[in-house]
Design a protein around this motif. Structure first.
Motif, PDB file in Angstrom:
ATOM      1  N   VAL A   1       0.804  -1.223   0.000  1.00  0.00           N
ATOM      2  CA  VAL A   1       0.000   0.000   0.000  1.00  0.00           C
ATOM      3  C   VAL A   1       0.836   1.271   0.000  1.00  0.00           C
ATOM      4  O   VAL A   1       0.363   2.332  -0.399  1.00  0.00           O
ATOM      5  CB  VAL A   1      -1.004   0.020   1.179  1.00  0.00           C
ATOM      6  CG1 VAL A   1      -2.057  -1.062   0.995  1.00  0.00           C
ATOM      7  CG2 VAL A   1      -0.303  -0.141   2.501  1.00  0.00           C
ATOM      8  N   ASP A   2       2.078   1.186   0.435  1.00  0.00           N
ATOM      9  CA  ASP A   2       2.972   2.350   0.436  1.00  0.00           C
ATOM     10  C   ASP A   2       3.556   2.511  -0.964  1.00  0.00           C
ATOM     11  O   ASP A   2       4.335   1.672  -1.428  1.00  0.00           O
ATOM     12  CB  ASP A   2       4.079   2.154   1.469  1.00  0.00           C
ATOM     13  CG  ASP A   2       5.031   3.331   1.564  1.00  0.00           C
ATOM     14  OD1 ASP A   2       4.929   4.276   0.742  1.00  0.00           O
ATOM     15  OD2 ASP A   2       5.893   3.310   2.459  1.00  0.00           O
ATOM     16  N   ASP A   3       3.167   3.582  -1.640  1.00  0.00           N
ATOM     17  CA  ASP A   3       3.618   3.787  -3.021  1.00  0.00           C
ATOM     18  C   ASP A   3       5.133   3.848  -3.134  1.00  0.00           C
ATOM     19  O   ASP A   3       5.697   3.413  -4.134  1.00  0.00           O
ATOM     20  CB  ASP A   3       2.981   5.045  -3.603  1.00  0.00           C
ATOM     21  CG  ASP A   3       1.494   4.864  -3.873  1.00  0.00           C
ATOM     22  OD1 ASP A   3       1.048   3.711  -4.046  1.00  0.00           O
ATOM     23  OD2 ASP A   3       0.773   5.886  -3.915  1.00  0.00           O
ATOM     24  N   ALA A   4       5.819   4.363  -2.124  1.00  0.00           N
ATOM     25  CA  ALA A   4       7.283   4.425  -2.159  1.00  0.00           C
ATOM     26  C   ALA A   4       7.881   3.019  -2.190  1.00  0.00           C
ATOM     27  O   ALA A   4       8.923   2.799  -2.812  1.00  0.00           O
ATOM     28  CB  ALA A   4       7.812   5.215  -0.964  1.00  0.00           C
ATOM     29  N   GLU A   5       7.224   2.060  -1.549  1.00  0.00           N
ATOM     30  CA  GLU A   5       7.699   0.675  -1.567  1.00  0.00           C
ATOM     31  C   GLU A   5       7.497   0.018  -2.928  1.00  0.00           C
ATOM     32  O   GLU A   5       8.134  -0.981  -3.237  1.00  0.00           O
ATOM     33  CB  GLU A   5       6.986  -0.150  -0.496  1.00  0.00           C
ATOM     34  CG  GLU A   5       7.380   0.196   0.926  1.00  0.00           C
ATOM     35  CD  GLU A   5       6.656  -0.675   1.938  1.00  0.00           C
ATOM     36  OE1 GLU A   5       6.417  -1.866   1.647  1.00  0.00           O
ATOM     37  OE2 GLU A   5       6.329  -0.151   3.013  1.00  0.00           O
ATOM     38  N   LYS A   6       6.616   0.567  -3.737  1.00  0.00           N
ATOM     39  CA  LYS A   6       6.341   0.004  -5.059  1.00  0.00           C
ATOM     40  C   LYS A   6       7.420   0.357  -6.080  1.00  0.00           C
ATOM     41  O   LYS A   6       7.517  -0.296  -7.118  1.00  0.00           O
ATOM     42  CB  LYS A   6       4.998   0.519  -5.597  1.00  0.00           C
ATOM     43  CG  LYS A   6       3.781   0.037  -4.858  1.00  0.00           C
ATOM     44  CD  LYS A   6       2.564   0.615  -5.560  1.00  0.00           C
ATOM     45  CE  LYS A   6       1.279   0.320  -4.857  1.00  0.00           C
ATOM     46  NZ  LYS A   6       0.136   0.923  -5.582  1.00  0.00           N
ATOM     47  N   ILE A   7       8.200   1.388  -5.824  1.00  0.00           N
ATOM     48  CA  ILE A   7       9.139   1.895  -6.834  1.00  0.00           C
ATOM     49  C   ILE A   7      10.052   0.791  -7.367  1.00  0.00           C
ATOM     50  O   ILE A   7      10.150   0.592  -8.577  1.00  0.00           O
ATOM     51  CB  ILE A   7       9.956   3.085  -6.281  1.00  0.00           C
ATOM     52  CG1 ILE A   7       9.029   4.280  -6.060  1.00  0.00           C
ATOM     53  CG2 ILE A   7      11.102   3.443  -7.226  1.00  0.00           C
ATOM     54  CD1 ILE A   7       9.688   5.445  -5.335  1.00  0.00           C
ATOM     55  N   ALA A   8      10.719   0.074  -6.487  1.00  0.00           N
ATOM     56  CA  ALA A   8      11.650  -0.978  -6.939  1.00  0.00           C
ATOM     57  C   ALA A   8      10.913  -2.092  -7.680  1.00  0.00           C
ATOM     58  O   ALA A   8      11.425  -2.642  -8.666  1.00  0.00           O
ATOM     59  CB  ALA A   8      12.420  -1.549  -5.754  1.00  0.00           C
ATOM     60  N   VAL A   9       9.706  -2.416  -7.213  1.00  0.00           N
ATOM     61  CA  VAL A   9       8.919  -3.474  -7.859  1.00  0.00           C
ATOM     62  C   VAL A   9       8.499  -3.028  -9.255  1.00  0.00           C
ATOM     63  O   VAL A   9       8.647  -3.780 -10.229  1.00  0.00           O
ATOM     64  CB  VAL A   9       7.692  -3.851  -6.995  1.00  0.00           C
ATOM     65  CG1 VAL A   9       6.832  -4.883  -7.708  1.00  0.00           C
ATOM     66  CG2 VAL A   9       8.130  -4.355  -5.631  1.00  0.00           C
ATOM     67  N   LEU A  10       7.975  -1.824  -9.367  1.00  0.00           N
ATOM     68  CA  LEU A  10       7.570  -1.323 -10.684  1.00  0.00           C
ATOM     69  C   LEU A  10       8.758  -1.234 -11.629  1.00  0.00           C
ATOM     70  O   LEU A  10       8.656  -1.595 -12.805  1.00  0.00           O
ATOM     71  CB  LEU A  10       6.886   0.041 -10.543  1.00  0.00           C
ATOM     72  CG  LEU A  10       5.526   0.028  -9.848  1.00  0.00           C
ATOM     73  CD1 LEU A  10       5.035   1.446  -9.605  1.00  0.00           C
ATOM     74  CD2 LEU A  10       4.503  -0.776 -10.629  1.00  0.00           C
ATOM     75  N   ARG A  11       9.904  -0.790 -11.122  1.00  0.00           N
ATOM     76  CA  ARG A  11      11.114  -0.705 -11.950  1.00  0.00           C
ATOM     77  C   ARG A  11      11.507  -2.101 -12.449  1.00  0.00           C
ATOM     78  O   ARG A  11      11.798  -2.299 -13.629  1.00  0.00           O
ATOM     79  CB  ARG A  11      12.255  -0.074 -11.162  1.00  0.00           C
ATOM     80  CG  ARG A  11      13.486   0.234 -12.012  1.00  0.00           C
ATOM     81  CD  ARG A  11      14.612   0.885 -11.224  1.00  0.00           C
ATOM     82  NE  ARG A  11      14.235   2.064 -10.479  1.00  0.00           N
ATOM     83  CZ  ARG A  11      14.052   3.281 -11.000  1.00  0.00           C
ATOM     84  NH1 ARG A  11      14.193   3.460 -12.293  1.00  0.00           N
ATOM     85  NH2 ARG A  11      13.731   4.302 -10.222  1.00  0.00           N
TER      86      ARG A  11
END
Length: 155
Positions: free
Chosen positions: A101-111
């Motif tokens: 749910v924390d968008d900042a935690e998604k950065i590495a996953v999306l990358r």
């Protein structure tokens, strides 16, 4: 209505009738296309199993499901069910899922997801790529649900 509710990119005829069916057919027969699996998750209203091809990303020893098309039906069902099954041929893996749910935690996953599958799904990320800045990835993160996948106990 929230941006989350608005962001759904429906697949076109070719995707629904050719691409997804081909990938799902191959995956059900045990041929993974770049990490593909058939996701089975119970419908939140019907309780019926719903199926869709997905790409499972492994990053730093953890596995993730990313919704490139946004807040689509399988993401709503996943939130309600808290898990499902990943199918590759005759191999069925039950799992639990926790939404990131924390968008900042998604950065590495999306990358990582874009690095691996940009050719297949890049069009759904509004020009953002694996080479984009953290700020650009953070800006699109609310539009793309991410679930951490954990093998169910006893599997």
């Amino acid at each position: 209505m929230s941006e989350q509710a608005l962001h759904v990119q429906k697949p076109g005829w070719f995707t629904v009738n050719v691409f997804n069916r081909t990938v799902a057919w191959m995956t059900r027969r045990g041929f993974s296309v770049w990490g593909s699996r058939v996701l089975e998750v119970r419908g939140r209203k019907s309780g019926e199993w719903r199926r869709t091809p997905v790409n499972v990303l492994t990053l730093d020893g953890r596995r993730y499901l990313v919704a490139p098309r946004g807040h689509v039906q399988w993401t709503h069902n996943m939130r309600a069910a808290g898990g499902g099954r990943l199918v590759l041929g005759k191999r069925v893996e039950e799992f639990t899922a926790t939404e990131v749910v924390d968008d900042a935690e998604k950065i590495a996953v999306l990358r990582g997801y874009l690095k691996r599958w940009k050719a297949e799904v890049g069009v759904f990320f509004g020009g953002v790529s694996a080479d984009s800045t953290d700020e650009e990835l953070l800006a699109i993160a609310p539009k793309h649900p991410v679930f951490a996948v954990t093998r169910a106990q006893g599997e």
